[in-house]
Design an enzyme around this catalytic site. Sequence first.
Site, mmCIF file in Angstrom:
data_model
loop_
_atom_site.group_PDB
_atom_site.id
_atom_site.type_symbol
_atom_site.label_atom_id
_atom_site.label_comp_id
_atom_site.label_asym_id
_atom_site.label_seq_id
_atom_site.Cartn_x
_atom_site.Cartn_y
_atom_site.Cartn_z
ATOM 1 N N ILE A 11 5.300 -5.032 -13.912
ATOM 2 C CA ILE A 11 6.040 -4.144 -14.812
ATOM 3 C C ILE A 11 6.311 -4.828 -16.139
ATOM 4 O O ILE A 11 6.180 -4.218 -17.210
ATOM 5 C CB ILE A 11 7.338 -3.668 -14.140
ATOM 6 C CG1 ILE A 11 7.007 -2.774 -12.936
ATOM 7 C CG2 ILE A 11 8.214 -2.901 -15.138
ATOM 8 C CD1 ILE A 11 8.209 -2.327 -12.129
ATOM 9 N N LYS A 38 -1.477 -14.526 -13.191
ATOM 10 C CA LYS A 38 -0.660 -13.552 -13.925
ATOM 11 C C LYS A 38 -0.909 -13.574 -15.430
ATOM 12 O O LYS A 38 -0.628 -12.582 -16.104
ATOM 13 C CB LYS A 38 0.824 -13.773 -13.633
ATOM 14 C CG LYS A 38 1.228 -13.458 -12.215
ATOM 15 C CD LYS A 38 2.742 -13.334 -12.070
ATOM 16 C CE LYS A 38 3.450 -14.628 -12.278
ATOM 17 N NZ LYS A 38 4.911 -14.526 -12.048
ATOM 18 N N ALA A 74 11.845 -11.002 -10.924
ATOM 19 C CA ALA A 74 12.495 -10.911 -9.613
ATOM 20 C C ALA A 74 11.527 -11.363 -8.534
ATOM 21 O O ALA A 74 10.319 -11.464 -8.770
ATOM 22 C CB ALA A 74 12.934 -9.478 -9.323
ATOM 23 N N SER A 113 16.397 -1.214 -8.123
ATOM 24 C CA SER A 113 15.381 -0.679 -7.216
ATOM 25 C C SER A 113 15.940 0.441 -6.353
ATOM 26 O O SER A 113 17.115 0.404 -5.952
ATOM 27 C CB SER A 113 14.854 -1.795 -6.308
ATOM 28 O OG SER A 113 14.014 -1.279 -5.294
ATOM 29 N N TYR A 137 15.872 -7.729 0.229
ATOM 30 C CA TYR A 137 15.454 -7.406 -1.140
ATOM 31 C C TYR A 137 16.366 -6.321 -1.714
ATOM 32 O O TYR A 137 16.936 -6.476 -2.802
ATOM 33 C CB TYR A 137 13.991 -6.953 -1.167
ATOM 34 C CG TYR A 137 13.601 -6.320 -2.483
ATOM 35 C CD1 TYR A 137 13.386 -7.108 -3.608
ATOM 36 C CD2 TYR A 137 13.457 -4.937 -2.599
ATOM 37 C CE1 TYR A 137 13.044 -6.528 -4.823
ATOM 38 C CE2 TYR A 137 13.111 -4.360 -3.805
ATOM 39 C CZ TYR A 137 12.908 -5.151 -4.919
ATOM 40 O OH TYR A 137 12.579 -4.570 -6.117
ATOM 41 N N ASN A 166 8.793 4.177 -6.455
ATOM 42 C CA ASN A 166 7.505 3.561 -6.096
ATOM 43 C C ASN A 166 6.586 3.498 -7.316
ATOM 44 O O ASN A 166 5.967 4.499 -7.677
ATOM 45 C CB ASN A 166 6.824 4.357 -4.972
ATOM 46 C CG ASN A 166 7.271 3.903 -3.607
ATOM 47 O OD1 ASN A 166 8.405 4.170 -3.215
ATOM 48 N ND2 ASN A 166 6.401 3.200 -2.905
ATOM 49 N N LYS A 175 -0.697 -9.220 -7.046
ATOM 50 C CA LYS A 175 0.428 -8.986 -6.139
ATOM 51 C C LYS A 175 0.103 -9.117 -4.657
ATOM 52 O O LYS A 175 1.005 -9.118 -3.809
ATOM 53 C CB LYS A 175 1.030 -7.598 -6.409
ATOM 54 C CG LYS A 175 1.745 -7.507 -7.748
ATOM 55 C CD LYS A 175 2.355 -6.132 -7.972
ATOM 56 C CE LYS A 175 3.463 -5.847 -6.998
ATOM 57 N NZ LYS A 175 4.121 -4.544 -7.247
ATOM 58 N N GLY A 200 0.537 9.469 10.596
ATOM 59 C CA GLY A 200 1.715 10.275 10.260
ATOM 60 C C GLY A 200 2.067 10.238 8.789
ATOM 61 O O GLY A 200 3.196 10.602 8.412
ATOM 62 N N TYR A 269 11.215 0.346 6.780
ATOM 63 C CA TYR A 269 10.312 1.183 6.006
ATOM 64 C C TYR A 269 11.039 2.432 5.521
ATOM 65 O O TYR A 269 11.609 3.185 6.316
ATOM 66 C CB TYR A 269 9.110 1.578 6.874
ATOM 67 C CG TYR A 269 7.975 2.224 6.127
ATOM 68 C CD1 TYR A 269 7.117 1.461 5.355
ATOM 69 C CD2 TYR A 269 7.757 3.595 6.200
ATOM 70 C CE1 TYR A 269 6.060 2.043 4.671
ATOM 71 C CE2 TYR A 269 6.703 4.188 5.522
ATOM 72 C CZ TYR A 269 5.858 3.401 4.764
ATOM 73 O OH TYR A 269 4.817 3.989 4.086
#
Length: 307
Positions: A11, A38, A74, A113, A137, A166, A175, A200, A269
Amino acid sequence: MIIVTGGAGFIGSNLVHALNDTGHDDILIVDDLTDARKHLNLSGARFTDYMDKDELPSRFASLGKVDAVFHQGACAVTTEQDGRYMMRVNYTYSRDLLHQCLGTKVPFIYASSAAVYGHGSTPFTEAPAHEKPLNVYGFSKLTFDQHVRALLAKAESPVTGLRYFNVYGPRENHKGDMASVIFKMVDAHARGEPLKLFSGSERFRRDFIHVDDIAAVNLHFLRRPLSGIYNCGTGVARSFRDLGEAVQGQLPGATIKEIEMPPSLERQYQKFTCSDNSRLLATGYNAQFLSLEAGVAKYVAKLTQPN
């Protein structure tokens, strides 16, 4: 000068490019380049200086005129189990940097977040009653939000927290396991493998937001400094099945294969997220967010174009 922490990350680097696009070149990049890959995220970017993240808090006062701080750095590994490390990076570092800015009237815009909301059994609104993180986190992000809330009333400089949902888009090649499903699907297809989704996935719905929209919201608060904590999503929840089919539609011959979710992941999750953007819209933000289909098409085109 504008400071962007995490400026070589996913980001942060997109934000640097967006700042360049709006005429901002006097930028100090702050990051940790232990993962040297990076640096590729800053290819073509214009900035005036670089500093290792560990230097910034102690050197902040000597930097001269700072116009804004975008704190994007972060530990974003949501499966990280070393809680002391997570809190040191995401909470203590953020707190120390914030206190360098307080009283200077320098806007401090930071990345929070949607992980603070947990399972989403309550509305996704920026209120303590709805904040129940599932992992350390999310807890680290919520702890800093709580610290910010405690001092907003007396803060002399604007402090803005943005709760990202997301996020997907370019410049996430470094990443690994934390890359978006889109990146992993395009990579699998390039190797001749099917696109994988958890079984699912039509029931798992998330608020997917393109990183260009994330950058646009950050720039909105640069132009209009305001204190507070705001959701940053599209306000629309779409299933992972929708996401997979959108990617499949951009990759000729691609097929989708369902796999079982690991039990260790299922416990933490988030199966549903959807941003309530009421507070964000009340600040005057009125840009249209990219739809999932348009955002996926834009990103897949970027991933598949010849180097």
